[in-house]
Design an enzyme around this catalytic site. Structure first.
Site, PDB file in Angstrom:
ATOM      1  N   ASP B  15      -7.864 -11.797   7.177  1.00 58.48           N
ATOM      2  CA  ASP B  15      -8.652 -11.460   5.994  1.00 58.48           C
ATOM      3  C   ASP B  15      -8.724 -12.602   4.989  1.00 58.48           C
ATOM      4  O   ASP B  15      -9.810 -13.001   4.558  1.00 58.48           O
ATOM      5  CB  ASP B  15      -8.040 -10.243   5.273  1.00 58.48           C
ATOM      6  CG  ASP B  15      -8.453  -8.942   5.920  1.00 58.48           C
ATOM      7  OD1 ASP B  15      -8.311  -8.808   7.151  1.00 58.48           O
ATOM      8  OD2 ASP B  15      -8.925  -8.054   5.184  1.00 58.48           O
ATOM      9  N   ARG B  96       4.814  -6.938  -6.818  1.00 52.09           N
ATOM     10  CA  ARG B  96       3.516  -7.371  -7.329  1.00 52.09           C
ATOM     11  C   ARG B  96       3.565  -8.188  -8.614  1.00 52.09           C
ATOM     12  O   ARG B  96       2.897  -9.219  -8.721  1.00 52.09           O
ATOM     13  CB  ARG B  96       2.577  -6.165  -7.505  1.00 52.09           C
ATOM     14  CG  ARG B  96       2.185  -5.486  -6.191  1.00 52.09           C
ATOM     15  CD  ARG B  96       1.757  -6.483  -5.159  1.00 52.09           C
ATOM     16  NE  ARG B  96       1.287  -5.907  -3.910  1.00 52.09           N
ATOM     17  CZ  ARG B  96       1.573  -6.417  -2.730  1.00 52.09           C
ATOM     18  NH1 ARG B  96       2.340  -7.483  -2.606  1.00 52.09           N
ATOM     19  NH2 ARG B  96       1.066  -5.872  -1.643  1.00 52.09           N
ATOM     20  N   ASP B 125      -3.128  -2.143  -4.964  1.00 49.00           N
ATOM     21  CA  ASP B 125      -2.697  -3.512  -5.221  1.00 49.00           C
ATOM     22  C   ASP B 125      -3.697  -4.302  -6.038  1.00 49.00           C
ATOM     23  O   ASP B 125      -3.307  -5.127  -6.867  1.00 49.00           O
ATOM     24  CB  ASP B 125      -2.374  -4.219  -3.906  1.00 49.00           C
ATOM     25  CG  ASP B 125      -1.057  -3.706  -3.342  1.00 49.00           C
ATOM     26  OD1 ASP B 125      -0.219  -3.241  -4.133  1.00 49.00           O
ATOM     27  OD2 ASP B 125      -0.866  -3.763  -2.123  1.00 49.00           O
ATOM     28  N   SER B 181      -1.632  -0.975   8.929  1.00 51.43           N
ATOM     29  CA  SER B 181      -1.406  -2.143   8.068  1.00 51.43           C
ATOM     30  C   SER B 181       0.045  -2.209   7.651  1.00 51.43           C
ATOM     31  O   SER B 181       0.701  -1.180   7.531  1.00 51.43           O
ATOM     32  CB  SER B 181      -2.223  -2.045   6.783  1.00 51.43           C
ATOM     33  OG  SER B 181      -3.549  -1.778   7.055  1.00 51.43           O
TER      34      SER B 181
END
Lengths: 417, 417, 417, 417
Positions: B15, B96, B125, B181
């Site tokens: 990606d 994050r 996210d 994922s």
């Protein structure tokens, strides 16, 4: 002439046998009462009654309260995921209101002017029983021997009790007492005091009654399903067998938990009188049912409702039960919300128990439209405009931008590590 | 002429490789950035840098943020027992803010006008990264390709990405992609999407990366000790070996958890954009550390402080992290309380991990006088007058008596079953 | 051919007249809708309908929603003492769900594919209306002109609107517009924007519409009584006259408040989109009713129920209304508790309004046994044993003694000033 | 020989004079203590000392605690907008910890083995004083005559006290006692008991000591400014005069409030022992300061911080003070958050008091960037993209759409009125 009639919570053990005899010697007429809330080693009714009458009780009443215990209190605990101080599933607290109500009913039936129990003066249970008594029938007085100077001064420890027993022909079990106290019901067995008072002393292997040692549990996991209707477990399926009766179903969960060593905890908690105390608990079935219920709520319950419920309702109900405030306007208030919150908590959870743990394998429900595979999918944009996320982020960031700029102005930029 | 310089979060995967090439083709200069927050399969820095440069990046910056991640965020999560919706230990959310701050630092260092990432438009996210970006430096703009119509229209799925890769000489791994994922850091690995979108589909045995299957874990338990200082784990003792470095210590807890299959959950959660989503997480070390910390707090923390902390602080901090509100005044406000609450959470917890579970064996502390064996003992009345309990109960019952009497008057006596 | 049928919230003012004309010019068929929620200067139905039809509307629907507004929302606000950020009684927020529901009903009745309104893009009302629309009927699309680039670019300010009005023969009131915005309903009138954007600019005397200036209020106070049944005001007695109809009763409270200048506030609040904004509000009747209700609850409501209700229910409901979350599962959840909490909030409150303030003169109720003069009396010991207080204090002090001793040990004795 | 030395809280009134004499007659040595926390009719130190010594006290200590009261407790109450049950500003509760600490300091200084007070056995103050005593110095014992049977049996009411006074040559004021009790300090005067025990009996005009009757207040309003620094009032400007000393400034606010009749309430509250009780309070200065502080927070405080603070901190601190838990770990924990929350609550509030009310006329601050006229303006789109609101609404509506659809499916559409 009798000083009056006392309804005494009587278990047949040393403490309450001494109290029974002592009350009789004081001149009271005594009605003995025992609630069967699922203590293991099934209550030997005949033996207990015989002993009570031998010691001078007027009569012995044994009430089977298992069903009302499970359906009125345990299932409500499941519905709200009750937990105390993040760890304790409240096994003792859950049973107390049911036992207390049964005792007041018996006291009223036999015109007792007094209620009595064998709880110590530093513990939680005296508070739980007596708060319930006062709410249920404030006209009946309480005799709490372990808080009476004349009783405490006579009985300083176990030796004094044994001496009194010998002197008064009270039969005593020959097997030595475990070096800790236990209290058992359908939900759990609790262990405290004695050697457990050192919080760094690991409970011995033989302590646990309701669970196998995980190290001794079977090498093959046990798979089973639990079905819920409005948050209440209504069916357990194990090995092709289906159980739907409330008490049977709960006992089956206990058995699954027992065999796989599920639900042991060992904690230091703060009693409601403010004293820290160490307790060990094994709670097999409720540990399993609570996890299954939590999991199903993830699938079907609106997140905002859950957030409010978790913060207010779950905490409040758990605290109320721990503090003996079952018969209170605030418990009634909170329980009204619990019921309302469960209207669509209906579905099935597939589970597995294995050597001390229980796992969720999957869950399904027709009762809610909140989970939708297409919505959840990162690949599908059906019904979703990614540009909306930009707006959502920008609006949420308005306040944060100002925060960051103020920090820069103040010489403490957020980029500083 | 360049349209400007973009700092792109680049992992080397399909990606972000496509995004990198696409940005280059659009005329941007691209600085690639990768934060090492402890992903397993240790980041192959050289290979990733080579690939980034091959695809046209101006430079590749790889920042080792493990220490800052553990010490600034993970340890705070332990200090407040952070948890989301009763189950999820927030592994992704914790990383994050650290990753985002590192990216803004790089963007500022290399005069980037843009920040870019490969997050989808329906997930958490994107929100977490961008809220952090806006707080950290609101003057840098965001390019979120998966929310741009021109990008989304070109790439409808994995096939389009592979086609673009082939056409643009982007190297692609030959091994087939897992049908879900993953996102991994020092704290956990998360698994979602693909076959997991059916919430009743049990995760396959090979899915879990950071934990052994409990069925395959050793038959002998692992015993170890964790020492805390003001709520922070400062020492782990295992088999005579002592570990004190923050990152090493946390990795050791991860290894203990991994080997014994500790810390797997499988839940349906509600993303902060309001969509329900199924996620599986294995979180070995944090699961262990959180339990040890909770246990020690039982021993040393005042119950009223704990109650306030649990209801407000733990919930608020966990929600803030989940919602991407790390760089916010409210997180700062709450964290101030966390630190204050931990002043005496100092002591040692002895633990055992075994086939999926972790147990507390004992705990000790010199930092608090709250636990006292004599106080706790039901046998000792030193410093305690049992008659006080009577007064305590009577005063607490005043209100309940009236409640019971009102119920009687209303014809709904509390003694009714 | 029509682009479709739009149901437009139409007030007859300049903004929505321009929007109506603009929609017609864009090719839409427009059904105009006006909810009468008690705006003062009674809605001149005939004039507004005439104007709407003149500007090209297909029809004009005026719905009298006063009764449903008062009974379904305003009375619930009273029952839970709703308040936002400690000051604001939520007058605008309360009306929005009722107006939105009426608009969707009209849209469904006339087969409209679109809903439209004149709210700006930075305010709360767009959010409140549209969240309600989406919950009520997600298949109807929204046209929000003040968020459409083609509309915003054409109309940069009031001058552009006036120019368009002139060009399109839209009648415009000759009286100059006040230098602030207003929004009025049965509950309050709000004032914001214009000269009020300077938070240090005192609102001019002529601004307030629903209350007399306290300085101009009568020199004699007004005395009156309010009766509640389960938390709902059911009767107001003033000067020998009794009013029991819900709307009439509320209007009478408004009149009492108006005449005595009761219920003005001037605050800076944070809009739900995160922007701080200054608003002035006069809320005469609700200010009075809320105080009376609070007072009666003091007499009849259990303190623990009240504590839970205040912390969770009042706050949650108020926030939900402010945030436009009326049609939500969480509002339904919370409202279920509100109703339950009010079962004995029945009684009478005697009040007095005078020059800006309202006072409670006395209260009485037969619905609760909680207040008892003998219990309250410091002189009577009937049913109370003072020694119980000693026990109560001692038990509560157990924890505090340890706290004090620890402080001494730490060299920071509590006796230090 | 003396039974020991008692430190008695002595006011010079009938009750404590009788207690003083009674203690002396019992054989105790008595050190009298009086805290000056700003009681009006300035404490006549010389007269009280003379009376104490006349009645046999060893010595009389009068401590001026006004400054420590205002700066340590009252200002903290302002910083967190403390309030109890939505109405009561806690005037009595605020003073108790300061008085109790002073008394323990005196007791320690003069080697007293006992602390004594004249509080009744059913009230809040006995609890507040004694919890403080236990935390401050648990080794000093408490003599609470109104809970001692030998004292209570001797003194059944005021007549018995007067008789004892006559018999023991205790001087008694000739003016008749008001038919209610009062307690006064710098913050408020409280009135309860006697004729006020009927909650429907309006307090007579002459009851209120710290406020003029609003009907008698001046016809012209009083305008003034309050300046805050980190949430603490640091300057009051009135008629060109500036006051900055903490006590003087607070007294000035009291005078403004007094002259304009600001701050009267009349409520039924629930004492911490669970008994409902009616109290009237006039609290002029704190009512004004609290409103000003609340208003300034609207301008400068982040909304999310405020929300957390309101729900947790304000409530907890207020409850702790009411319950006598000032010297507790939880108050320390909460107060740490209060201080942190106030870092930018710096600015000026312009106010007006008039006939019972106080109003905010405007506010300003340089300490925060959160309020911005351009941001607030509905006319300006600088830095704001209205399209973002669309995304914000859509994302927030995702969950609500499903809710509405489920309701339709269940046959209870939300459009039903």
């Amino acid at each position: 002439m009798s000083k009056g009639r006392v309804c005494l919570a009587y278990s047949g053990g040393l403490d309450t046998s001494v109290i029974l005899k002592w009350l009789v010697l004081q001149g009271y007429t005594v009605v003995c009462y025992l609630a069967d809330v699922g203590q293991a080693d099934a209550v030997d009714a005949a033996a207990i009654e015989k002993k009570a009458l031998l010691l001078g009780a007027e009569r012995m009443i044994i009430a089977d309260l298992q069903k009302v215990f499970v359906e009125q209190v345990v299932f409500t605990a499941i519905q709200c995921n009750a937990i105390f101080e993040d760890r304790y599933l409240l096994g003792t607290s859950l049973a107390r209101p049911v036992i207390a109500r049964g005792q007041v009913q018996v006291a009223e039936q036999y015109n007792c002017q007094f209620l009595s129990h064998g709880c110590t003066g530093k513990g939680n249970d005296q508070v739980r029983f007596e708060l319930a008594f006062k709410a249920l029938n404030p006209s009946i007085q309480v005799i709490a021997p372990w808080r009476l100077p004349e009783f405490c001064n006579q009985f300083h420890g176990r030796q004094d009790l044994l001496k009194f027993a010998t002197e008064n022909n009270i039969p005593v079990e020959s097997s030595p007492k475990a070096p800790w106290s236990m209290d058992e019901n359908l939900v759990h067995c609790s262990y405290e005091a004695g050697i457990l008072e050192d919080p760094d002393h690991t409970p011995p292997k033989e302590l646990w009654k309701m669970t196998l040692d995980p190290l001794d549990a079977p090498d093959a996991p046990t798979e089973f399903n639990i079905h819920f209707d409005k948050g209440i477990p209504v069916k357990v399926v194990l090995g092709g067998q289906t159980t739907t009766d409330s008490v049977e179903l709960f006992k089956l969960l206990n058995k699954i938990g027992h065999d796989n060593g599920v639900g042991r905890i060992d904690i230091v908690e703060t009693r409601l009188v403010g004293i820290k105390s160490r307790g060990c608990y094994d709670t097999p079935g409720l540990t399993i049912a609570r996890l299954a219920h939590l999991d199903l709520e993830g699938l079907v319950m609106d997140a905002q409702v859950r957030d409010l419920r978790d913060q207010f309702i779950t905490r409040a109900w758990s605290r109320q039960l721990y503090n003996g405030m079952y018969f209170s306007p605030e418990r009634e208030f909170v329980e009204n919300s619990i019921v309302f919150s469960q209207h669509n908590v209906t579905g099935e959870v597939r589970m597995m128990a294995y050597k001390g743990s229980v796992y969720v394998l999957g869950r399904s429900s027709d009762a809610s439209n909140l989970y939708d595979e297409q919505d959840a999918s990162m690949d599908s944009l059906e019904g979703f405009s990614p540009a909306d996320s930009t707006g959502f982020i920008e609006i949420n960031a308005l306040r944060l931008k100002k925060y960051g700029l103020q920090k820069q102005k103040d010489g403490k930029p957020l980029t500083q590590t």
